[in-house]
Scaffold this active site. Structure first.
Site, PDB file in Angstrom:
ATOM      1  N   GLU A 116      -6.337  12.931   1.769  1.00 21.28           N
ATOM      2  CA  GLU A 116      -7.466  12.490   2.580  1.00 21.28           C
ATOM      3  C   GLU A 116      -7.639  13.379   3.824  1.00 21.28           C
ATOM      4  O   GLU A 116      -8.768  13.700   4.215  1.00 21.28           O
ATOM      5  CB  GLU A 116      -7.284  11.035   2.981  1.00 21.28           C
ATOM      6  CG  GLU A 116      -7.424  10.081   1.799  1.00 21.28           C
ATOM      7  CD  GLU A 116      -7.081   8.641   2.154  1.00 21.28           C
ATOM      8  OE1 GLU A 116      -6.701   8.384   3.313  1.00 21.28           O
ATOM      9  OE2 GLU A 116      -7.203   7.769   1.268  1.00 21.28           O
ATOM     10  N   LYS A 121       0.805  -1.213   0.000  1.00 21.94           N
ATOM     11  CA  LYS A 121       0.000   0.000   0.000  1.00 21.94           C
ATOM     12  C   LYS A 121       0.844   1.272   0.000  1.00 21.94           C
ATOM     13  O   LYS A 121       1.870   1.361   0.649  1.00 21.94           O
ATOM     14  CB  LYS A 121      -0.920   0.033   1.226  1.00 21.94           C
ATOM     15  CG  LYS A 121      -1.988  -1.031   1.254  1.00 21.94           C
ATOM     16  CD  LYS A 121      -3.018  -0.851   0.147  1.00 21.94           C
ATOM     17  CE  LYS A 121      -3.843   0.412   0.324  1.00 21.94           C
ATOM     18  NZ  LYS A 121      -4.658   0.396   1.555  1.00 21.94           N
TER      19      LYS A 121
END
Length: 456
Positions: free
Chosen positions: A290, A283
């Protein structure tokens, strides 16, 4: 408990009440503005012969020493004081004696805090404007470099028509340009000096409010003393403008999050602005984008809170207004932090041109241009629209793009199509033919970029 009042009271304030009432924990943030306002006030008092020149010089020297000591960390602002005004005045009296007791002549904490807040907001507007300008410069650099980088434009989050990265980023440039305009408007509208309004009804001392305003770089004094101490419109306007800035940042962040996904792969966010997973080693998360998106609600909350606080307050000053500071300070810090981090992320981000171009081709973004081709060959637009719709269905069935569909398939549906259809629906042609002002055509974009650069 160090307070500026108490003569008519017969016993100490309850400690819980004192703590609830005190603002030193947050209004110490504008100690510089408080001292700056006091310096101007003292100069005006001496000019009007309310203070002697000797008293003026003694007080000014003491105030400047306090300012330097707090800046350097030599003097800490203690929570034994009720607010920043108490801290400055009590510290001044400790240092210079009785002359310090004359600092507050012709002044109330009401007009003093109104001044401090205006000075602080004005300073922060200037700093925020600089951060917006830096971000716009980064966007302009991207625009210059990607006038010929083709990508799909979207409506309803569906691929619509081909544009360029320069054109897409340019939309956000326009948003942030309007944000700067709003900040400029707010700064101009709020730039009147409340000092001299007193608690609500002015003062009997012969103050020269125009002189005080001039010393503090205001356009002039406020014209109604009741409004002077109870006005927080500029705070509401700033929170509204900051909410709009955050909304723009959040929209852009949402797109970057999408573009960064495995499905899009339009961008590669720099490692310095990404994080990983504690369990999934593959990841690479767009955490900055965000967080910016998430912090937008925090700024919205500050706006709604101060609107709610102010809606039922009668004239003039009421203690409710103390609630403006923590909210505004937090919102300002949030917006400034988001602008700085977003700028760092966007200016280090890698754009994957081939993936963008491929996505535009595979999304039938050139379908409108295929219809325009037929119109230019004498077919009515509504008929052309239906013909191209059937072409798109054929492509979907075959799993190919309009660029890859054989000419005979075109001609099965309409004999009007010739070999030049492929040139007509190429990404380059689709974009370059869009030459109306504001469209993504390269010549237009270069003109726009030149104008935007000049505006900065």
């Amino acid at each position: 408990m160090a307070q500026l009042w108490g003569g008519r009271f017969t016993k100490e304030t309850d400690q819980l009440v004192y703590n609830f009432n005190a603002s030193i924990s947050f209004d110490q943030k504008f100690y510089e503005q408080d001292i700056r306002g006091s310096i101007a006030h003292v100069k005006m008092l001496a000019k009007q012969q309310i203070l002697t020149d000797g008293e003026r010089d003694q007080i000014l020297e003491g105030l400047k020493e306090i300012l330097e000591d707090v800046r350097s960390g030599k003097r800490k602002i203690s929570d034994k004081y009720e607010d920043i005004h108490s801290f400055v005045e009590a510290t001044l009296i400790d240092r210079i004696g009785d002359a310090g007791k004359k600092l507050h002549t012709g002044r109330s904490r009401n007009d003093q805090v109104a001044l401090d807040m205006k000075l602080y907001v004005r300073d922060e507007i200037d700093e925020m404007d600089g951060l917006l300008k830096n971000l716009m410069e980064s966007l302009l650099k991207i625009m210059k470099e990607h006038v010929h980088t083709y990508m799909p434009g979207f409506t309803h989050l569906q691929k619509a028509q081909p544009v360029t990265l320069a054109h897409h980023v340019g939309a956000y440039f326009e948003m942030f340009k309007r944000d700067r305009g709003r900040l400029t408007d707010i700064r101009k509208r709020m730039n009147t000096c409340p000092l001299g309004a007193g608690a609500l009804a002015g003062t009997t001392y012969p103050l020269d409010r125009e002189y005080t305003a001039e010393l503090l770089d205001f356009d002039g004094p406020t014209l109604n003393s009741m409004d002077s101490v109870s006005d927080r419109d500029y705070v509401i306007e700033l929170l509204s403008a900051m909410s709009t800035i955050m909304m723009h940042l959040s929209r852009f962040s949402e797109e970057i999050i999408l573009w960064n996904s495995n499905e899009y792969q339009f961008v590669e966010i720099d490692d310095a602005y990404s994080t990983g997973s504690s369990i999934m080693p593959q990841k690479k998360n767009p955490d900055i984008a965000e967080l910016v998106r998430g912090k937008t609600g925090r700024v919205y909350g500050a706006l709604m809170s101060i609107l709610t606080t102010m809606k039922g307050i009668p004239l003039a000053y009421n203690k409710d207004m103390q609630e403006d500071k923590e909210l505004t300070f937090d919102a300002i810090d949030t917006v400034k932090g988001c602008l700085a981090l977003f700028n760092g992320m966007i200016s280090t981000m890698e754009f994957r041109k081939e993936n963008m171009n491929r996505s535009a081709k595979n999304g039938f973004t050139n379908a409108t241009d295929a219809a325009d081709y037929l119109v230019n060959h004498g077919v009515a637009f509504r008929d052309a629209h239906g013909i191209v719709g059937r072409l798109v269905l054929t492509c979907i069935e075959k799993g190919i793009s309009l660029d890859e569909l054989p000419l005979e398939e075109y001609q099965k549906i309409s004999p009007v199509f010739e070999k030049d259809i492929y040139e007509a629906i190429s990404m380059r042609t689709c974009v370059e033919k869009r030459m109306t002002l504001g469209a993504p055509g390269p010549e237009i974009m270069e003109q726009v970029i030149a104008k935007e650069e000049e505006s900065l």
